[in-house]
Design a protein around this motif. Structure first.
Motif, PDB file in Angstrom:
ATOM      1  N   GLY A 214       0.794  -1.219   0.000  1.00 18.67           N
ATOM      2  CA  GLY A 214       0.000   0.000   0.000  1.00 18.67           C
ATOM      3  C   GLY A 214       0.825   1.266   0.000  1.00 18.67           C
ATOM      4  N   ARG A 215       2.040   1.223  -0.494  1.00 18.18           N
ATOM      5  CA  ARG A 215       2.916   2.395  -0.486  1.00 18.18           C
ATOM      6  C   ARG A 215       3.008   3.048  -1.859  1.00 18.18           C
ATOM      7  NH1 ARG A 215       8.070   1.486   0.560  1.00 18.18           N
ATOM      8  NH2 ARG A 215       8.106  -0.775   0.463  1.00 18.18           N
ATOM      9  N   TRP A 216       1.995   2.867  -2.706  1.00 18.49           N
ATOM     10  CA  TRP A 216       2.030   3.466  -4.022  1.00 18.49           C
ATOM     11  C   TRP A 216       1.626   4.940  -3.936  1.00 18.49           C
ATOM     12  CZ3 TRP A 216      -2.747   5.344  -5.293  1.00 18.49           C
ATOM     13  CH2 TRP A 216      -3.841   4.781  -4.623  1.00 18.49           C
ATOM     14  N   ARG A 217       1.964   5.681  -4.968  1.00 24.73           N
ATOM     15  CA  ARG A 217       1.615   7.087  -5.054  1.00 24.73           C
ATOM     16  C   ARG A 217       0.817   7.342  -6.320  1.00 24.73           C
ATOM     17  NH1 ARG A 217       7.208  10.302  -3.390  1.00 24.73           N
ATOM     18  NH2 ARG A 217       7.354   9.509  -1.238  1.00 24.73           N
ATOM     19  N   VAL A 218      -0.044   8.363  -6.263  1.00 20.37           N
ATOM     20  CA  VAL A 218      -0.832   8.719  -7.446  1.00 20.37           C
ATOM     21  C   VAL A 218       0.101   9.283  -8.511  1.00 20.37           C
ATOM     22  CG1 VAL A 218      -2.955   9.111  -6.166  1.00 20.37           C
ATOM     23  CG2 VAL A 218      -1.325  10.976  -6.415  1.00 20.37           C
ATOM     24  N   MET A 219      -0.370   9.212  -9.756  1.00 23.75           N
ATOM     25  CA  MET A 219       0.462   9.570 -10.897  1.00 23.75           C
ATOM     26  C   MET A 219      -0.258  10.604 -11.755  1.00 23.75           C
ATOM     27  SD  MET A 219       1.555   5.699 -12.005  1.00 23.75           S
ATOM     28  CE  MET A 219       2.517   6.287 -13.394  1.00 23.75           C
ATOM     29  N   PRO A 220       0.488  11.414 -12.495  1.00 26.67           N
ATOM     30  CA  PRO A 220      -0.149  12.313 -13.474  1.00 26.67           C
ATOM     31  C   PRO A 220      -0.637  11.540 -14.697  1.00 26.67           C
ATOM     32  CG  PRO A 220       2.238  12.558 -13.531  1.00 26.67           C
ATOM     33  CD  PRO A 220       1.935  11.664 -12.367  1.00 26.67           C
TER      34      PRO A 220
ATOM     35  N   CYS B 185      -7.616  -0.647 -12.706  1.00 23.92           N
ATOM     36  CA  CYS B 185      -6.185  -0.362 -12.785  1.00 23.92           C
ATOM     37  C   CYS B 185      -5.349  -1.617 -12.550  1.00 23.92           C
ATOM     38  CB  CYS B 185      -5.800   0.703 -11.761  1.00 23.92           C
ATOM     39  SG  CYS B 185      -6.049   0.205 -10.055  1.00 23.92           S
ATOM     40  N   HIS B 186      -5.987  -2.776 -12.366  1.00 26.41           N
ATOM     41  CA  HIS B 186      -5.237  -4.015 -12.121  1.00 26.41           C
ATOM     42  C   HIS B 186      -4.384  -4.391 -13.328  1.00 26.41           C
ATOM     43  CE1 HIS B 186      -4.629  -8.387 -11.980  1.00 26.41           C
ATOM     44  NE2 HIS B 186      -4.671  -8.275 -10.669  1.00 26.41           N
ATOM     45  N   SER B 187      -5.004  -4.515 -14.463  1.00 25.41           N
ATOM     46  CA  SER B 187      -4.308  -4.875 -15.700  1.00 25.41           C
ATOM     47  C   SER B 187      -5.247  -4.582 -16.868  1.00 25.41           C
ATOM     48  CB  SER B 187      -3.890  -6.347 -15.702  1.00 25.41           C
ATOM     49  OG  SER B 187      -5.027  -7.191 -15.605  1.00 25.41           O
ATOM     50  N   GLU B 188      -4.699  -4.610 -18.047  1.00 31.48           N
ATOM     51  CA  GLU B 188      -5.519  -4.306 -19.222  1.00 31.48           C
ATOM     52  C   GLU B 188      -6.611  -5.341 -19.423  1.00 31.48           C
ATOM     53  OE1 GLU B 188      -4.895  -3.127 -23.959  1.00 31.48           O
ATOM     54  OE2 GLU B 188      -3.220  -3.863 -22.744  1.00 31.48           O
TER      55      GLU B 188
ATOM     56  N   PRO C 278      -0.089   4.304 -18.646  1.00 29.62           N
ATOM     57  CA  PRO C 278      -0.147   3.506 -19.886  1.00 29.62           C
ATOM     58  C   PRO C 278      -1.413   3.833 -20.659  1.00 29.62           C
ATOM     59  CG  PRO C 278      -0.605   2.140 -17.958  1.00 29.62           C
ATOM     60  CD  PRO C 278      -0.137   3.455 -17.433  1.00 29.62           C
ATOM     61  N   ASP C 279      -1.411   3.528 -21.928  1.00 28.87           N
ATOM     62  CA  ASP C 279      -2.533   3.920 -22.796  1.00 28.87           C
ATOM     63  C   ASP C 279      -3.864   3.345 -22.327  1.00 28.87           C
ATOM     64  OD1 ASP C 279      -0.822   5.383 -24.370  1.00 28.87           O
ATOM     65  OD2 ASP C 279      -0.479   3.772 -25.818  1.00 28.87           O
ATOM     66  N   TRP C 280      -3.843   2.122 -21.799  1.00 28.16           N
ATOM     67  CA  TRP C 280      -5.121   1.496 -21.420  1.00 28.16           C
ATOM     68  C   TRP C 280      -5.723   2.118 -20.156  1.00 28.16           C
ATOM     69  CZ3 TRP C 280      -5.128  -1.098 -16.696  1.00 28.16           C
ATOM     70  CH2 TRP C 280      -3.881  -1.425 -16.180  1.00 28.16           C
ATOM     71  N   LEU C 281      -4.967   2.964 -19.454  1.00 29.44           N
ATOM     72  CA  LEU C 281      -5.500   3.667 -18.290  1.00 29.44           C
ATOM     73  C   LEU C 281      -5.867   5.114 -18.599  1.00 29.44           C
ATOM     74  CD1 LEU C 281      -3.370   2.493 -15.216  1.00 29.44           C
ATOM     75  CD2 LEU C 281      -5.791   2.121 -15.641  1.00 29.44           C
ATOM     76  N   LYS C 282      -5.570   5.578 -19.803  1.00 27.94           N
ATOM     77  CA  LYS C 282      -5.877   6.958 -20.176  1.00 27.94           C
ATOM     78  C   LYS C 282      -7.298   7.029 -20.717  1.00 27.94           C
ATOM     79  CE  LYS C 282      -1.115   8.360 -21.215  1.00 27.94           C
ATOM     80  NZ  LYS C 282      -0.184   8.849 -22.257  1.00 27.94           N
ATOM     81  N   ASP C 283      -8.200   7.594 -19.901  1.00 28.28           N
ATOM     82  CA  ASP C 283      -9.599   7.674 -20.315  1.00 28.28           C
ATOM     83  C   ASP C 283     -10.071   9.116 -20.438  1.00 28.28           C
ATOM     84  OD1 ASP C 283     -12.306   6.397 -20.719  1.00 28.28           O
ATOM     85  OD2 ASP C 283     -12.727   7.616 -18.938  1.00 28.28           O
ATOM     86  N   ASN C 284      -9.605   9.985 -19.558  1.00 25.41           N
ATOM     87  CA  ASN C 284     -10.049  11.377 -19.555  1.00 25.41           C
ATOM     88  C   ASN C 284      -8.817  12.270 -19.422  1.00 25.41           C
ATOM     89  OD1 ASN C 284     -11.261  13.868 -19.179  1.00 25.41           O
ATOM     90  ND2 ASN C 284     -12.851  13.080 -17.806  1.00 25.41           N
TER      91      ASN C 284
END
Length: 471
Positions: free
Chosen positions: A186-192, A291-294, A197-203
């Motif tokens: 649980g030590r992840w950080r949010v990203m711009p 956000c798990h995987s494509e 990756p392309d499959w997470l770019k929606d908006n």
């Protein structure tokens, strides 16, 4: 010198050594020559050493009839070699026998050591020649090892992929393992948005606050309690799902005296609750794990779109049942048409291209069109019952409010308002998808309220119908 050279030639030509085996048992001392047998010991080391002493460890076995003790050869060769330089050569015909102390746990017979001389029986006296031979042998072995090492390095460098790509892949795997470990804890950080990756770019109007790819369902579900772009999307439909689940259970277990036809009416209204719960459940699950995987994102997005179609179809069922209560034939036709249109929308939503950002407007149009298919039975109802009766007893006002909420939410979602006008300002709260979710929950509740009023009116009016088939 000539005697040593002759001895060495005979020794190099020899590949085997014939030994006479002498062993001791409680019955006395025995020799292999007594029975006319002999033991041939394969000793490749003979060509490298003089004065070879070969140790053969024998275990006494079980007796078998009159043949006496049976022995098993446990080691074909041995690394124990004795070089005799200060003794005279031994007789090649009479081997020396040395008794060893039996090892603990060995059975009947003691261990023996048989010294097997080579077939030439000569120990060289020329120390210089012996050292020269050893140096030659060592040089040949060292050269062979260097050659093999060079060939291994060359094959590894010039292999199928070469060393450099393999090392890069290895380092990439190490970095991935470290990242997964951090995500798991649980030590992840949010990203711009621009590094996703392309499959997470929606908006692309939501600039910051995105979750990174997290190939762990545990990490995805733990992210529900973190602040990111999907926090509002998850909780709006998660709480809405729990609300409709609780409301549906209360309605299903309400007293039968509140219904004209309890079983039939509970099934009809239960279809609406089922559609609402499926829609909201698929929605919050998708926003949790996409956000798990494509592959996981693709599967749950199809479930999400299917849930919207289930909600729309489920909303039609109780309204058509009570509005056309006294006109079963039109009611049946409209139900069939709505089911066909809903299944068609579900089929289209299973295509992979349907979930891409380029088809955002198409998605909104498909589901808005499915909802607007209710315009035809609505006009039929208004024409049949009249506008006044349709808006009072037919709860047409609540139906129109529901449609307005659904359509408004779909338009905000398709146009990406308000983040389109305020990029980076609505990354976490009040972006279009959150507003769409809120309006969907509100529209479903408004529809339930209108259907409840229709059910109450039918309960007060009883099960009878007018002669002309109106309410």
């Amino acid at each position: 010198m000539s005697e040593c050279s002759e001895s060495r030639r005979r020794r190099e030509a020899a590949e085997t050594t014939v030994c006479e085996l002498t062993y001791t048992t409680p019955g006395g001392t025995h020799s292999s020559a007594d029975s006319g047998s002999r033991f041939v010991v394969q000793t490749p080391e003979i060509s490298s050493y003089w004065g070879l002493v070969q140790r053969l460890k024998l275990d006494g076995g079980e007796t078998s009839g009159a043949e006496g003790p049976a022995f098993v050869l446990r080691h074909r060769t041995s690394n124990l070699v004795q070089h005799t330089t200060d003794t005279t050569p031994t007789d090649p015909v009479s081997p020396r026998v040395k008794e060893d102390t039996p090892t603990s746990g060995s059975s009947t017979s003691p261990l023996i050591t048989t010294e097997c001389p080579s077939n030439n029986g000569c120990v060289p006296e020329c120390e210089e020649e012996r050292k020269k031979d050893e140096e030659d042998d060592g040089g040949r072995e060292g050269g062979e090892e260097e050659k093999e090492r060079a060939e291994d390095e060359k094959s590894s460098d010039e292999g199928f992929m070469g060393m450099k790509p393999l090392l890069q892949a290895h380092h990439a795997m190490e970095r991935m393992e470290e990242f997964v470990h951090k995500v798991w804890e649980g030590r992840w950080r949010v990203m711009p948005h621009d590094v996703l990756p392309d499959w997470l770019k929606d908006n692309d109007f939501l600039l910051h606050g995105h979750r990174p790819p997290m190939p762990s369902f545990r990490a995805c579900f733990k992210s529900i309690f973190r602040i990111h772009t999907e926090t509002g999307n998850i909780w709006t439909h998660l709480l809405g799902c729990l609300f409709f689940l609780f409301l549906g259970l209360m309605y299903m277990f309400s007293p039968n005296k509140s219904f004209v036809a309890p079983v039939q009416e509970k099934v009809v209204i239960g279809v609406f609750f089922l559609g609402a719960i499926l829609c909201l459940s698929f929605s919050w699950l998708f926003h949790t794990v996409y956000c798990h995987s494509e592959g996981v994102s693709r599967v749950f997005s199809k479930l999400d779109y299917s849930g919207i179609a289930f909600l729309i179809m489920g909303s039609f069922v109780p309204w058509l049942y009570y509005s056309f209560y006294c006109s079963p034939q039109p009611r049946f036709i409209y139900l069939i048409v709505v089911c066909i249109l809903g299944l068609s929308a579900i089929t289209v939503s299973q295509c992979d291209f349907f979930a891409t950002p380029q088809y955002r407007g198409v998605r909104a149009g498909v589901f808005v069109g499915l909802g607007l298919s209710g315009v035809v039975p609505t006009l039929h109802f208004v024409i049949t019952e009249g506008l006044i009766k349709a808006t009072t007893m037919g709860q047409m006002g609540w139906l129109l409010l529901m449609a307005t909420l659904y359509i408004t939410g779909a338009c905000l979602y398709a146009a990406r308002i308000p983040e389109r006008f305020f990029p980076g300002k609505c990354d976490i709260w009040f972006h279009s998808h959150q507003l769409f979710h809120i309006l969907v929950v509100a529209g479903a509740f408004v529809h339930f309220h209108g259907v409840s009023n229709l059910q109450e009116f039918r309960h007060k009016a009883g099960g009878g119908c007018a002669a002309d088939g109106t309410l």
